[in-house]
Write a protein that holds these residues in place. Structure first.
Motif, short mmCIF file in Angstrom:
data_model
loop_
_atom_site.label_atom_id
_atom_site.label_comp_id
_atom_site.label_asym_id
_atom_site.label_seq_id
_atom_site.Cartn_x
_atom_site.Cartn_y
_atom_site.Cartn_z
N PRO A 71 0.82 -1.21 0.00
CA PRO A 71 0.00 0.00 0.00
C PRO A 71 0.86 1.26 0.00
N GLY A 72 0.45 2.24 -0.79
CA GLY A 72 1.21 3.47 -0.89
C GLY A 72 2.33 3.41 -1.91
N GLY A 73 2.50 2.26 -2.58
CA GLY A 73 3.50 2.16 -3.63
C GLY A 73 4.91 1.93 -3.16
N HIS A 74 5.10 1.50 -1.92
CA HIS A 74 6.45 1.26 -1.41
C HIS A 74 6.87 -0.19 -1.63
N ALA A 75 8.14 -0.38 -1.95
CA ALA A 75 8.68 -1.71 -2.19
C ALA A 75 8.76 -2.48 -0.87
N VAL A 76 8.08 -3.61 -0.79
CA VAL A 76 8.02 -4.38 0.45
C VAL A 76 8.60 -5.77 0.30
N GLY A 77 8.89 -6.18 -0.94
CA GLY A 77 9.38 -7.53 -1.15
C GLY A 77 9.90 -7.72 -2.56
N THR A 78 10.20 -8.97 -2.91
CA THR A 78 10.77 -9.27 -4.22
C THR A 78 10.26 -10.61 -4.72
#
Length: 408
Positions: free
Chosen positions: A131-138
């Motif tokens: 949420p919010g467009g932040h990178a949280v994983g791969t």
């Protein structure tokens, strides 16, 4: 080597961590929906390993790891994926990180997972966003030998990453829906002199098709248990509509002074929901009641529910039946209220059929009536249902309301 070269500004890292927290996925077990992606990736690319990872401040969590025998997480500073997370911010136009031979790149060569016998040589990673467009994983591919991806393979890699991204977004939507559904459940009643009331709702999935409700209705107490056919988000959407329609109709009938005609309440709800239930091929079983605390009289409508038990103070069980059809079966159906009296020491228990699923592993002989007789105290009954759900994860939504008139 440390993660200093891939560090993000503190404010970005804080926002990224918050985005990850919103998903409620870090530290949770692997799931088949992600395993389908990693299995497909290994087959399409012929690589020995693929993974879906979540990256918090200090660790790389393996939400799904296919082809490698590792623990649930690794230190973030030892993960190549820290670079993929950073790249989402430094090179957003092309966030994919492809290392044909990670051991030949100084920034990665000293990582304990790179090079050596069986270590990573080829790496392809694509950031996943919360949420919010932040990178949280791969989403990642690994190989123990150097290799490359041509343009067609790179396009396929992006498509599989997009699949993983959609699964993350689905998890976020479900979690938000689950929060809303939990908040729609009523707050505990507080003091109801002479009575004890307890209710619990345990969805089989993140959201469910059961609901319960209870609220003061003039001098009385209205309470409801309903079960919308089906499970999951679709049933949950209809559940919210049933709850709202029932509260509105109940209060409207009370305001016009129709003497709390519960049959008229259910008729009004059915008329309001007919189009929705018909168009979705859905029906709703319902038990709706009103308690007069002074006399102990419970007036009720049973619309195809049939899982309500009155347990007398001496242990005798009476199963209440209503004879009415579920809502959504017949357009011209009308429901008639019936009544029963709670004497001191009596308990009225209303359950959804999910409780039957929970009782079946105990041997099949346990019925709702027997279960209610063994647990006449409402709080203990609800606790027992929750304990069952912990031992035997429910296949169907399990919901219970118990109302006890205290002994004199």
């Amino acid at each position: 080597m440390t993660a200093a070269g891939f560090a993000l500004p503190p404010e970005v890292e804080a926002a990224r961590q918050h985005s990850l927290d919103q998903l409620h996925l870090a530290g949770t077990p692997p799931e088949e929906r992600f395993a389908r992606i990693t299995r497909m990736a290994r087959m399409v690319f012929g690589v020995p390993a693929s993974s879906v990872n979540l990256i918090d401040a200090d660790r790389q969590w393996f939400k799904q790891l296919d082809g490698l025998e590792l623990g649930a997480h690794n230190p973030r500073r030892e993960a190549v994926c820290q670079a993929t997370i950073a790249r989402a911010y430094t090179a957003p136009a092309e966030p994919a990180l492809v290392l044909e031979d990670a051991a030949a790149v100084p920034e990665f060569a000293e990582l304990p997972t790179v090079g050596g016998d069986g270590g990573i040589r080829f790496y392809a990673g694509y950031p996943l966003f919360g949420p919010g467009g932040h990178a949280v994983g791969t989403f990642c591919l690994y190989d123990t030998v150097p290799r490359s991806l041509d343009d067609a393979q790179l396009a396929t890699f992006r498509e599989l990453a997009g699949w993983a991204q959609r699964e993350l977004e689905s998890a976020d939507d479900l979690e938000r829906a689950a929060i809303v559904q939990r908040r729609l459940l009523p707050q505990p009643l507080g003091d109801l002199p002479g009575y004890r009331v307890c209710a619990t709702c345990l969805p089989a999935h993140a959201v469910g098709g059961d609901f319960y409700d209870h609220y003061r209705d003039g001098a009385g107490l209205a309470f409801t248990l309903a079960d919308v056919m089906g499970k999951g988000l679709g049933a949950a959407i209809l559940t919210a509509g049933v709850r709202s329609a029932l509260r509105g109709a109940s209060r409207a009938v009370h305001r016009v002074g129709a003497d709390g005609d519960l049959g008229a309440v259910v008729d009004a709800v059915a008329a309001q929901l007919t189009d929705d239930l018909t168009s979705t091929d859905t029906f709703v079983t319902l038990f709706h009641a009103r308690l007069d605390p002074a006399s102990g009289t419970v007036r009720y409508v049973d619309a195809g529910h049939g899982l309500t038990v009155l347990t007398r103070a001496g242990g005798e069980s009476v199963v209440l039946t209503g004879g009415g059809l579920p809502l959504g079966i017949a357009e011209d159906e009308h429901w008639v209220a019936q009544s029963v009296r709670l004497e001191p020491g009596d308990t009225l228990t209303v359950a959804s059929d999910g409780l039957l699923e929970l009782l079946d592993p105990l041997g099949g002989a346990h019925t709702v009536a027997e279960f209610a007789r063994l647990h006449p105290d409402p709080q203990r009954l609800c606790a027992a249902v929750r304990e069952l759900a912990e031992r035997f994860p429910p296949l169907d939504d399990a919901t219970v309301i118990a109302v006890r008139r205290e002994p004199v």
